[in-house]
Design an enzyme around this catalytic site. Structure first.
Site, PDB file in Angstrom:
ATOM      1  N   HIS A 100       9.638  27.872  14.675  1.00 51.48           N
ATOM      2  CA  HIS A 100      10.513  28.692  15.364  1.00 51.48           C
ATOM      3  C   HIS A 100      10.841  29.802  14.699  1.00 51.48           C
ATOM      4  CE1 HIS A 100      11.582  25.223  18.103  1.00 51.48           C
ATOM      5  NE2 HIS A 100      11.378  24.314  17.313  1.00 51.48           N
ATOM      6  N   CYS A 159       8.691  32.259  18.605  1.00 55.79           N
ATOM      7  CA  CYS A 159       9.735  33.228  19.460  1.00 55.79           C
ATOM      8  C   CYS A 159       9.865  34.493  18.844  1.00 55.79           C
ATOM      9  CB  CYS A 159      11.202  32.684  19.541  1.00 55.79           C
ATOM     10  SG  CYS A 159      11.187  31.116  21.017  1.00 55.79           S
TER      11      CYS A 159
END
Lengths: 519, 399
Positions: B149, B191
């Site tokens: 992440h 991301c």
């Protein structure tokens, strides 16, 4: 009473501010300051910018004449040698000290000796086993006084060819992809692989003792070899997929072969390892032998039943054409030719020869390789220290422990010791070059220990948000109380001042009518 | 005639192409660093991403000793996993990523920013095992894959800390300064992944990321039985492409980059090529994802083979013969030295004998002297006391 309270509050506020300034700031500075040992930056920079400026390697050469007595031949050869060397660019300055044979110290086998032999032709010969160069001359060359030039040309362009080639350019190994990076400790893994699971044995122990142990001793000034052997079953390194091919190129083999099981270096202490793998196919996948290995050979023709390949920086694998029979035993007579081939390949893998079997006078080459490696080690150590300095300057938040400075200083001192050895024209011989090489290995280790110090790791980058996230909870609560208390105090002071002014005004207004009545 | 020219041009182009490839290939070994920065069951897909890459590079020949796998490793044996001991990257469960031998080098709480930076810069204490070190050199091509992440210029490590893009850039610079790589191919699936390579400044680094700034990376699909997403879109399509690759493949990195489309990945894949000297069109996939060792056949002609049969002849010039000759010379020297030493011993013994003889002569003289002293003493006593008078018995019987 309110005035006393204000003073107390003022005193508390001042105490906090004093605590911040007198205790907090020094404490914060001491706890967050990064220790950076003062490295000798300028000295290392000068070593990087003027490479080998303090090096002038001198190699003593002793000259003797077998038939004629030339009392001043060494001086005449020295002039020619100097002229030839000065005409070439030298990245590392070096020269030869030509001396008469009578001045030789130590045994002849440990020194470079030039023998002048009268013959019917002019030529030269370099001994395969020793460091002796024989220069043949005829009477005509003596009359025309060409002997010194012949000798100088021979020793510079043939005896010291490695120095001439390698010391004329920097030590970048951009085009060198076959030889491993030099390391004084190398592990050799000798493996026998068979595609089947039948029990097999081999006389590797006696073969290694008889043939490889002398080679280890020969190379011991350069490299310390440790050896292990093993048999692997049910593994032919994936070669069976080439079984049906009649003509297989090197590229096909490189795409097919799977060396991953033999490439583990983790079990050995040595940082570098080489491999010798002898592979036999499986009876199931290649009952009539691998077609691409020497088509014309028969199972009885042991000499032609195998082919060896060099894998750059990995080692050598030998592919046998026919599978091993049940309960086979590989005898010394089978292993000996492989050992001979591997010995040639080993010189290529160590960087002593450009191609396999390309070594024409190993005695001289090993000696030259020692000097070249010593200088390369010095260069490597200097580059490492320069990288250390550059990183220390680039990353200001990186700590530099005192041990790094100690190792750096020790490395620089050792470098000077080695250069003293190399520059001394009175010293030469095997012992000197061995000592210089051993010290240079130590130099590389010291410089790398300095560079790879385990405490020189930290996250160098701290975003501003991180700093706020750390300091705000620490200083926020007490600072907020003091700040708002200070504002409140100021407000109260202003209010008090206003109230006093108003009171004074009122008092003055009250006193004014009485004055008027007095008037 | 036209066919001839066509074939000529094709051959010429092929030769040029081969030359273009041959000129640029400098590496001799390949390494892979595969990092999953997440942990916990709901991040199953990140573990599957990394294990899929691990399987691919291993299939293409990079040995386990040259793969560094950093993985929290808490899903295969998780109590929520219906398929205990297995990890799948597809709902068809065709490939068990955890089935073959998986060597995890850094697991659980060992997956930290510090360890990752130490790994890249090789700054360890002396007791760090070799299997957990990146022992690369100037001839190494390194494939670095990271997933987890992330956000703008950072990537979270196990919800506990984060690494900034500057940290990775500085670590690469340290590697470059110490010549610890030939080329690096950096791939990141997270991301805002493209921000992770935005700060790189060291040469010979090619980078690809799954999504640009302020853009998310998406998972590909969920598995109903497992209950969570099993793979991310970017990694899924990377693997789909890599599954077609073999060690002899001529596919290039540009082919891989062209394979990513917005329709597939659902985000904008970014490629950083400004630090990389080669054109990705000329860089083989196998330059980073495989370990293709160059092989050189020994130039053993028939004569050499014949010669090698008898090459243990002492007269043949071979380094083994030279070594054997030196050894025998040394042994002779040793024998001579031992003979000399024995002679020395003999001399010493002789000296010792002499010494002993001398000692004996000394002791002999001493004894004679002592005896003479004793006798002279007896004589003195005898003379001073005189001859004893005969007893009565003697007188009775002898007189």
């Amino acid at each position: 009473m309110p005035i006393c309270n204000n003073n107390l509050r003022l005193l508390v506020g001042l105490c906090f501010v004093g605590l911040y300034l007198l205790v907090g700031v020094p404490l914060w500075y001491n706890l967050t300051a990064v220790y950076r040992a003062p490295l000798p930056v300028e000295y290392i920079r000068s070593l990087h910018e003027q490479k080998f400026h303090d090096v002038h390697m001198v190699i003593p050469v002793y000259i003797k004449s077998i038939v004629y007595r030339f009392p001043d031949v060494h001086e005449a050869v020295q002039v020619q040698v100097n002229h030839l060397l000065n005409s070439r660019y030298q990245f590392v300055p070096w020269s030869l000290q030509v001396l008469p044979h009578s001045e030789m110290k130590g045994p002849e086998s440990e020194n470079h000796v030039i023998s002048l032999v009268l013959d019917d032709f002019v030529g030269y010969s370099i001994s395969y086993s020793s460091k002796e160069t024989t220069v043949f001359f005829d009477d005509r060359s003596v009359i025309s006084n060409d002997v010194p030039f012949f000798v100088a040309q021979t020793i510079i362009e043939h005896t010291f060819t490695l120095e001439l080639e390698q010391l004329s350019s920097d030590f970048s190994r951009k085009h060198e992809t076959t030889a491993i990076s030099y390391n004084p400790n190398i592990h050799l893994s000798v493996s026998l692989l068979t595609g089947d699971g039948y029990p097999i044995s081999w006389e590797i122990d006696s073969a290694l003792k008889e043939y490889f142990t002398p080679l280890r001793k020969l190379l011991s000034p350069l490299v310390n070899f440790t050896v292990d052997t093993g048999i692997t079953y049910y593994n032919d390194l994936n070669l069976h997929i080439l079984n049906e091919s009649q003509s297989v190129t090197e590229q096909d083999i490189s795409h097919a072969i799977d060396l991953s099981e033999l490439s583990s270096m983790n079990y050995f202490e040595e940082p570098v390892s080489l491999n010798l793998a002898i592979i036999f196919p499986s009876e199931l996948t290649a009952p009539s032998g691998l077609q691409f290995i020497n088509n014309n050979s028969t199972p009885e023709d042991y000499g032609n039943n195998w082919k060896s390949y060099v894998v750059p920086q990995w080692g050598v694998f030998v592919i046998n054409k026919y599978p091993l029979q049940r309960d086979s035993k590989l005898t010394g007579s089978f292993l000996v030719p492989i050992m001979y081939q591997f010995a040639n390949d080993l010189f290529q893998l160590l960087g002593l020869a450009k191609n396999s079997g390309d070594i024409t006078h190993p005695g001289v080459t090993i000696d030259s390789f020692k000097r070249w490696t010593t200088l390369r080690n010095i260069n490597k150590a200097e580059e490492t220290l320069w990288s250390l300095v550059k990183l220390a300057n680039s990353f200001e938040q990186m700590s530099i422990p005192h041990e790094v400075l100690t190792n750096t200083t020790a490395a620089l001192d050792l470098r000077l010791d080695i250069i003293d050895l190399l520059n001394d024209p009175k010293k030469g011989g095997d012992l000197l070059w061995n000592q210089a090489l051993a010290l240079s290995n130590q130099l590389v280790k010291l410089s790398e220990t300095a560079f790879f110090h385990s405490e020189m790791v930290q996250q160098n980058f701290f975003p501003q948000e991180h700093k706020i996230a750390v300091y705000l909870p620490l200083l926020g609560p007490s600072s907020v109380v003091i700040f708002f208390g200070f504002i409140k105090l100021m407000k109260e002071r202003n209010q008090n001042a206003k109230a006093e002014n108003e009171k004074e005004d009122k008092d003055s207004q009250k006193s004014e009518p009485s004055n008027s009545t007095e008037k | 005639m036209l066919n001839f020219w066509k074939s000529y041009v094709v051959i010429l182009l092929l030769c040029l192409g081969l030359l273009a490839f041959a000129d640029d290939v400098k590496h001799t070994n390949n390494w892979a660093v595969l990092v999953c920065t997440s942990r916990f069951w709901f991040n199953y897909r990140h573990m599957a991403n990394v294990l899929s890459m691990y399987r691919t590079v291993k299939r293409l020949g990079i040995p386990d000793s040259q793969i560094i796998l950093m993985l929290s490793d808490d899903v295969a044996c998780n109590s929520r996993n219906l398929f205990c001991g297995s990890v799948f990257n597809n709902q068809d469960h065709a490939i068990d990523l955890y089935g073959d031998s998986v060597e995890v080098d850094y697991r659980g709480y060992e997956v930290t920013v510090e360890n990752f930076i130490r790994l890249l810069t090789d700054r360890w204490s002396e007791d760090q095992p070799k299997s957990k070190r990146l022992l690369t050199d100037e001839n190494s091509n390194i494939f670095i894959y990271m997933t987890g992440h992330g956000g703008d210029d950072f990537l979270k490590f196990q919800d506990a800390e984060e690494i900034a893009s500057e940290d990775i850039a500085d670590a690469f610079e340290q590697m470059y300064e110490k010549k610890r790589y030939n080329e690096i191919f950096f791939m990141v699936d997270t991301c805002q992944a493209n921000t992770m390579y935005s700060k790189f400044y060291s040469p010979n680094i090619l980078a690809v990321g799954s999504s640009e700034l302020d853009e998310s990376s998406y998972s590909h699909h969920s598995d109903v039985e497992i209950g969570v997403a099993v793979i991310d879109r970017f990694t899924y399509y990377s693997l789909e492409f890599l599954e077609q690759i073999e060690k002899n493949s001529t596919a290039t990195l540009q082919d891989l980059f062209d394979y990513y489309t917005f329709e597939k990945v659902h985000s904008h894949v970014g490629v950083k090529t400004d630090l990389y000297q080669r054109n990705p069109r000329h860089v083989l996939i196998t330059d980073f994802f495989a370990n293709v060792q160059n092989v050189q056949a020994d130039k053993r002609s028939e004569e050499n083979i014949e010669e090698s049969k008898y090459s243990n002849d002492v007269l043949t010039n071979n380094v083994l013969n030279l070594a054997a000759e030196r050894e025998s010379d040394e042994n002779k020297t040793d024998v001579r030295e031992s003979y000399n030493n024995s002679a020395n011993h003999f001399i010493k013994t002789h000296k010792l004998n002499n010494a002993i003889t001398d000692d004996f002569s000394i002791s002999y003289k001493t004894r004679i002297f002592a005896m003479s002293v004793v006798l002279s003493l007896f004589a003195c006593v005898y003379l001073t006391k005189g001859v004893k008078a005969p007893t009565t018995k003697q007188q009775l019987f002898y007189i």
